[in-house]
Design an enzyme around this catalytic site. Structure first.
Site, PDB file in Angstrom:
ATOM      1  N   HIS A  52      -3.589 -42.289  12.636  1.00 19.87           N
ATOM      2  CA  HIS A  52      -3.852 -40.857  12.623  1.00 19.87           C
ATOM      3  C   HIS A  52      -3.194 -40.218  13.838  1.00 19.87           C
ATOM      4  O   HIS A  52      -3.196 -40.786  14.928  1.00 19.87           O
ATOM      5  CB  HIS A  52      -5.369 -40.600  12.665  1.00 19.87           C
ATOM      6  CG  HIS A  52      -5.715 -39.159  12.851  1.00 19.87           C
ATOM      7  ND1 HIS A  52      -6.189 -38.655  14.045  1.00 19.87           N
ATOM      8  CD2 HIS A  52      -5.644 -38.118  11.998  1.00 19.87           C
ATOM      9  CE1 HIS A  52      -6.399 -37.361  13.902  1.00 19.87           C
ATOM     10  NE2 HIS A  52      -6.074 -37.012  12.677  1.00 19.87           N
TER      11      HIS A  52
ATOM     12  N   ARG B  63     -18.907  -8.802  11.502  1.00 19.14           N
ATOM     13  CA  ARG B  63     -19.172  -9.536  12.741  1.00 19.14           C
ATOM     14  C   ARG B  63     -18.169 -10.647  12.988  1.00 19.14           C
ATOM     15  O   ARG B  63     -17.977 -11.102  14.110  1.00 19.14           O
ATOM     16  CB  ARG B  63     -20.577 -10.157  12.696  1.00 19.14           C
ATOM     17  CG  ARG B  63     -21.695  -9.146  12.565  1.00 19.14           C
ATOM     18  CD  ARG B  63     -22.995  -9.847  12.226  1.00 19.14           C
ATOM     19  NE  ARG B  63     -22.913 -10.510  10.918  1.00 19.14           N
ATOM     20  CZ  ARG B  63     -23.844 -11.329  10.437  1.00 19.14           C
ATOM     21  NH1 ARG B  63     -24.920 -11.613  11.165  1.00 19.14           N
ATOM     22  NH2 ARG B  63     -23.706 -11.881   9.246  1.00 19.14           N
TER      23      ARG B  63
ATOM     24  N   ASP C 189       0.941 -42.988  24.417  1.00 18.97           N
ATOM     25  CA  ASP C 189       1.616 -42.715  23.151  1.00 18.97           C
ATOM     26  C   ASP C 189       3.127 -42.905  23.268  1.00 18.97           C
ATOM     27  O   ASP C 189       3.776 -43.378  22.334  1.00 18.97           O
ATOM     28  CB  ASP C 189       1.293 -41.312  22.661  1.00 18.97           C
ATOM     29  CG  ASP C 189      -0.153 -41.175  22.208  1.00 18.97           C
ATOM     30  OD1 ASP C 189      -0.843 -42.209  22.108  1.00 18.97           O
ATOM     31  OD2 ASP C 189      -0.600 -40.037  21.968  1.00 18.97           O
TER      32      ASP C 189
ATOM     33  N   LYS D  99     -13.904 -41.460  10.164  1.00 19.55           N
ATOM     34  CA  LYS D  99     -14.034 -40.257  10.978  1.00 19.55           C
ATOM     35  C   LYS D  99     -13.866 -39.001  10.144  1.00 19.55           C
ATOM     36  O   LYS D  99     -13.214 -39.001   9.095  1.00 19.55           O
ATOM     37  CB  LYS D  99     -13.048 -40.266  12.133  1.00 19.55           C
ATOM     38  CG  LYS D  99     -11.596 -40.396  11.764  1.00 19.55           C
ATOM     39  CD  LYS D  99     -10.774 -40.606  13.039  1.00 19.55           C
ATOM     40  CE  LYS D  99      -9.359 -41.011  12.734  1.00 19.55           C
ATOM     41  NZ  LYS D  99      -8.616 -41.328  13.944  1.00 19.55           N
TER      42      LYS D  99
ATOM     43  N   ASP E  27     -19.423 -37.722  18.601  1.00 19.94           N
ATOM     44  CA  ASP E  27     -18.564 -36.554  18.439  1.00 19.94           C
ATOM     45  C   ASP E  27     -17.679 -36.410  19.670  1.00 19.94           C
ATOM     46  O   ASP E  27     -18.163 -36.560  20.799  1.00 19.94           O
ATOM     47  CB  ASP E  27     -19.390 -35.280  18.280  1.00 19.94           C
ATOM     48  CG  ASP E  27     -19.998 -35.125  16.902  1.00 19.94           C
ATOM     49  OD1 ASP E  27     -19.931 -36.072  16.113  1.00 19.94           O
ATOM     50  OD2 ASP E  27     -20.547 -34.049  16.627  1.00 19.94           O
TER      51      ASP E  27
ATOM     52  N   HIS F 256      -2.538 -43.245  16.198  1.00 22.97           N
ATOM     53  CA  HIS F 256      -3.600 -44.140  16.653  1.00 22.97           C
ATOM     54  C   HIS F 256      -4.357 -44.769  15.491  1.00 22.97           C
ATOM     55  O   HIS F 256      -4.537 -44.148  14.449  1.00 22.97           O
ATOM     56  CB  HIS F 256      -4.622 -43.362  17.501  1.00 22.97           C
ATOM     57  CG  HIS F 256      -4.024 -42.633  18.651  1.00 22.97           C
ATOM     58  ND1 HIS F 256      -4.543 -41.445  19.114  1.00 22.97           N
ATOM     59  CD2 HIS F 256      -2.952 -42.914  19.437  1.00 22.97           C
ATOM     60  CE1 HIS F 256      -3.815 -41.025  20.143  1.00 22.97           C
ATOM     61  NE2 HIS F 256      -2.841 -41.890  20.351  1.00 22.97           N
TER      62      HIS F 256
ATOM     63  N   TYR G  75     -13.647 -34.575  16.403  1.00 21.09           N
ATOM     64  CA  TYR G  75     -13.703 -35.847  15.695  1.00 21.09           C
ATOM     65  C   TYR G  75     -15.158 -36.297  15.648  1.00 21.09           C
ATOM     66  O   TYR G  75     -15.835 -36.305  16.679  1.00 21.09           O
ATOM     67  CB  TYR G  75     -12.934 -36.948  16.432  1.00 21.09           C
ATOM     68  CG  TYR G  75     -11.603 -36.572  16.998  1.00 21.09           C
ATOM     69  CD1 TYR G  75     -10.433 -36.968  16.369  1.00 21.09           C
ATOM     70  CD2 TYR G  75     -11.505 -35.858  18.183  1.00 21.09           C
ATOM     71  CE1 TYR G  75      -9.197 -36.650  16.910  1.00 21.09           C
ATOM     72  CE2 TYR G  75     -10.273 -35.532  18.723  1.00 21.09           C
ATOM     73  CZ  TYR G  75      -9.129 -35.928  18.091  1.00 21.09           C
ATOM     74  OH  TYR G  75      -7.907 -35.615  18.619  1.00 21.09           O
TER      75      TYR G  75
END
Length: 198
Positions: A121, A23, A170, A74, A51, A65, A134
């Site tokens: 990160h 499956r 960024d 996290k 989340d 970040h 996250y």
């Protein structure tokens, strides 16, 4: 589920054991009991409050970040596709301050990271699309956001693909030296990269 250490104290790689058959597959991506037992902190898993999920095209970079204040812990995983995920230690008293380590997160192994407070990160999408999930231990507060440019010359992060898209935020992020000044650190501690993926 296996829980493995990394170069960084308190950063963990969580490795599920997917059950595969005709499956497809089924896997448990998180187990609060095993997580709490490994940390030796009953109830630690219950701290996660929010989340979020991002979707990125191949070559996109999101990062680097972090957060000031008490930071955030996290769990990061790639639910679809694959990413080159990078952490940089910015904990002031850490023996690995300024070190970086890269990890491949993907939808084949389902490995994911537990990242405690005190890290920059970021990641680059390696596949046509990559969905990154996250789970964080407190609501996001944009006033606490900090960052370093993904292409900062001192960090010299070895992104594996040509960069396709980065956000305006960024692209305009500050330098490693500016972050050191903001953290009250002396300039130019050695930045050390990792030679291989964790």
């Amino acid at each position: 589920m296996r829980i493995e250490p990394t170069e960084f104290a308190d950063v963990l790689v969580l490795v599920p054991d997917p059950f595969r058959d005709a499956r497809g597959l089924f896997t448990r991506t998180f187990d609060a009991g095993e997580f709490d037992a490994h940390l030796g902190t009953p109830g630690a898993a219950a701290a996660f409050q929010q989340d979020s999920q991002s979707r990125s095209a191949r070559g996109v970079i999101r990062g680097m970040h972090g957060r000031v204040g008490r930071g955030e812990a996290k769990l990061v995983r790639c639910a679809n596709g694959a990413v080159h995920d990078v952490l940089v230690d910015i904990r002031p008293e850490s023996p690995t301050f300024g070190h970086q380590q890269a990890f491949r997160l993907d939808d084949e192994t389902f490995r994911h990271l537990y990242v405690p407070p005190g890290f920059l990160h970021g990641f680059q999408a390696l596949t046509a699309t990559a969905d990154v999930c996250y789970r964080i231990d407190r609501p996001h507060d944009p006033t606490e956001d900090i960052g370093v440019a993904y292409d900062d010359a001192e960090l010299a992060i070895a992104w594996p693909l040509p960069v396709t898209v980065v956000s305006e935020r960024d692209a305009a992020a500050g330098s490693w030296q500016e972050l050191l000044a903001a953290l009250g650190r002396d300039p130019a501690p050695e930045v050390r990269g990792a030679d291989s993926l964790g």
